[in-house]
Design a protein around this motif. Structure first.
Motif, mmCIF file in Angstrom:
data_model
loop_
_atom_site.group_PDB
_atom_site.id
_atom_site.type_symbol
_atom_site.label_atom_id
_atom_site.label_comp_id
_atom_site.label_asym_id
_atom_site.label_seq_id
_atom_site.Cartn_x
_atom_site.Cartn_y
_atom_site.Cartn_z
ATOM 1 N N LYS A 132 0.839 -1.210 0.000
ATOM 2 C CA LYS A 132 0.000 0.000 0.000
ATOM 3 C C LYS A 132 0.870 1.255 0.000
ATOM 4 C CE LYS A 132 -2.255 -1.011 3.841
ATOM 5 N NZ LYS A 132 -1.708 -2.345 4.205
ATOM 6 N N GLY A 133 1.893 1.255 0.861
ATOM 7 C CA GLY A 133 2.760 2.435 0.965
ATOM 8 C C GLY A 133 3.469 2.741 -0.345
ATOM 9 N N ALA A 189 0.977 3.996 -2.844
ATOM 10 C CA ALA A 189 0.519 5.337 -2.454
ATOM 11 C C ALA A 189 1.556 6.379 -2.892
ATOM 12 C CB ALA A 189 0.292 5.405 -0.950
ATOM 13 N N GLU A 190 2.853 6.063 -2.692
ATOM 14 C CA GLU A 190 3.899 7.012 -3.088
ATOM 15 C C GLU A 190 3.843 7.286 -4.589
ATOM 16 O OE1 GLU A 190 7.652 5.434 -1.713
ATOM 17 O OE2 GLU A 190 6.928 5.533 0.375
ATOM 18 N N GLN A 194 -0.626 11.642 0.573
ATOM 19 C CA GLN A 194 -0.654 10.303 1.176
ATOM 20 C C GLN A 194 -0.942 10.451 2.662
ATOM 21 O OE1 GLN A 194 3.073 8.175 1.018
ATOM 22 N NE2 GLN A 194 2.225 6.349 2.005
ATOM 23 N N SER A 206 -1.025 8.302 5.616
ATOM 24 C CA SER A 206 -0.729 6.985 6.185
ATOM 25 C C SER A 206 -0.815 7.079 7.702
ATOM 26 C CB SER A 206 0.683 6.548 5.764
ATOM 27 O OG SER A 206 1.175 5.571 6.667
ATOM 28 N N THR A 207 -1.814 6.409 8.273
ATOM 29 C CA THR A 207 -1.946 6.464 9.736
ATOM 30 C C THR A 207 -0.756 5.775 10.400
ATOM 31 O OG1 THR A 207 -3.530 4.649 9.467
ATOM 32 C CG2 THR A 207 -4.425 6.811 9.996
ATOM 33 N N ASP A 240 2.398 5.781 9.316
ATOM 34 C CA ASP A 240 3.508 6.754 9.321
ATOM 35 C C ASP A 240 3.272 7.822 10.389
ATOM 36 O OD1 ASP A 240 4.757 5.475 7.256
ATOM 37 O OD2 ASP A 240 4.264 6.963 5.714
ATOM 38 N N ASP A 276 -3.984 5.460 3.310
ATOM 39 C CA ASP A 276 -3.102 4.292 3.279
ATOM 40 C C ASP A 276 -3.073 3.706 4.702
ATOM 41 O OD1 ASP A 276 -0.838 2.688 3.522
ATOM 42 O OD2 ASP A 276 0.578 4.272 3.006
ATOM 43 N N GLY A 277 -3.747 2.567 4.880
ATOM 44 C CA GLY A 277 -3.772 1.952 6.206
ATOM 45 C C GLY A 277 -4.899 2.460 7.088
ATOM 46 N N ARG A 320 -9.316 0.765 9.162
ATOM 47 C CA ARG A 320 -8.942 -0.621 9.434
ATOM 48 C C ARG A 320 -10.020 -1.356 10.220
ATOM 49 N NH1 ARG A 320 -3.006 0.328 9.116
ATOM 50 N NH2 ARG A 320 -1.869 -1.624 9.310
#
Ligand code: AMP
Length: 190
Positions: free
Chosen positions: A13-14, A17-18, A28, A30-31, A33, A84-85, A88
């Motif tokens: 996913k990461g 996403a990038e 992006q 990202s929880t 990150d 991203d993430g 959940r």
């Protein structure tokens, strides 16, 4: 364009996403990150999240939703976001629906990256070696816990979003370029 990338740990996913950031100028979000940054900075959120993350369990919905809500209020979120993430859990998905409505944003697509568990174990081991173990949760033992959590808590979101008609599934076992191409196709309909 606002997109969710949905998939198990190690699905890529990461990485994807990038690429979407580079190609489409999206933000992006990202929880993972953001939580790792909070742990490193020793903030209150970080202190609460640290042990839970190391064990491969989920940080509480309340904390994660709060972090996302604040981030969406920053100006750079207005041009489109790749989640991203997150979400959940079903509670997070419902909270996201409410947050988007409140902030006048709409969800365009949910891209599910489908990868078998066996392949993920190998990928996580490679990532742990390549990054020199910089992520405390990148090891075979924690991965098992994270996969269990994924199947129990996150996989039900596949049905949640299928019902909205926004779910697009891609084969996440392809090469990185192959997955990028598959995502491009489902997003652009070509
Ligand atoms: P990730 O980098 O997305 O794999 O996330 C790493 C870890 O951060 C996860 O295993 C969880 O402990 C925590 N985390 C990240 N995103 C969420 C979320 N949306 N809800 C709960 N915990 C999360």
């Amino acid at each position: 364009m606002n997109i969710i990338l949905l998939g198990p740990p190690g699905a890529g996913k990461g990485t994807q996403a990038e690429r979407l950031v580079a190609e489409r100028g999206l933000l992006q979000l990202s929880t993972g990150d953001m939580l790792r940054a909070a742990v490193a900075a020793g903030t209150e959120v970080g202190q609460k999240a640290k042990a839970v993350m190391e064990a491969g369990q989920l940080v509480s919905d309340e904390i994660v939703i709060g972090v996302v809500s604040e981030r969406l209020d920053q100006p750079d979120a207005k041009g489109g976001v790749i989640f991203d993430g997150f979400p959940r859990t079903t509670a997070q998905a419902e909270a996201l629906d409410a947050l988007l409505a409140e902030k006048g944003m709409t969800l365009d697509a949910v891209v599910e990256m489908q990868v078998d568990d066996d392949l993920l174990v190998g990928r996580i081991q490679t990532r742990a070696t390549e990054t020199g173990g910089s992520r405390a949760d990148d090891n075979a033992e924690t991965l098992k816990a994270r996969l269990k959590v994924y199947h129990a808590e996150t996989a039900p979101l596949i049905e949640y979003y299928r019902k909205t008609g926004k779910l697009k599934t891609v084969d996440g076992s392809l090469s990185i370029d192959g997955v990028t191409e598959a995502i491009r196709k489902v997003l652009d309909g070509k």
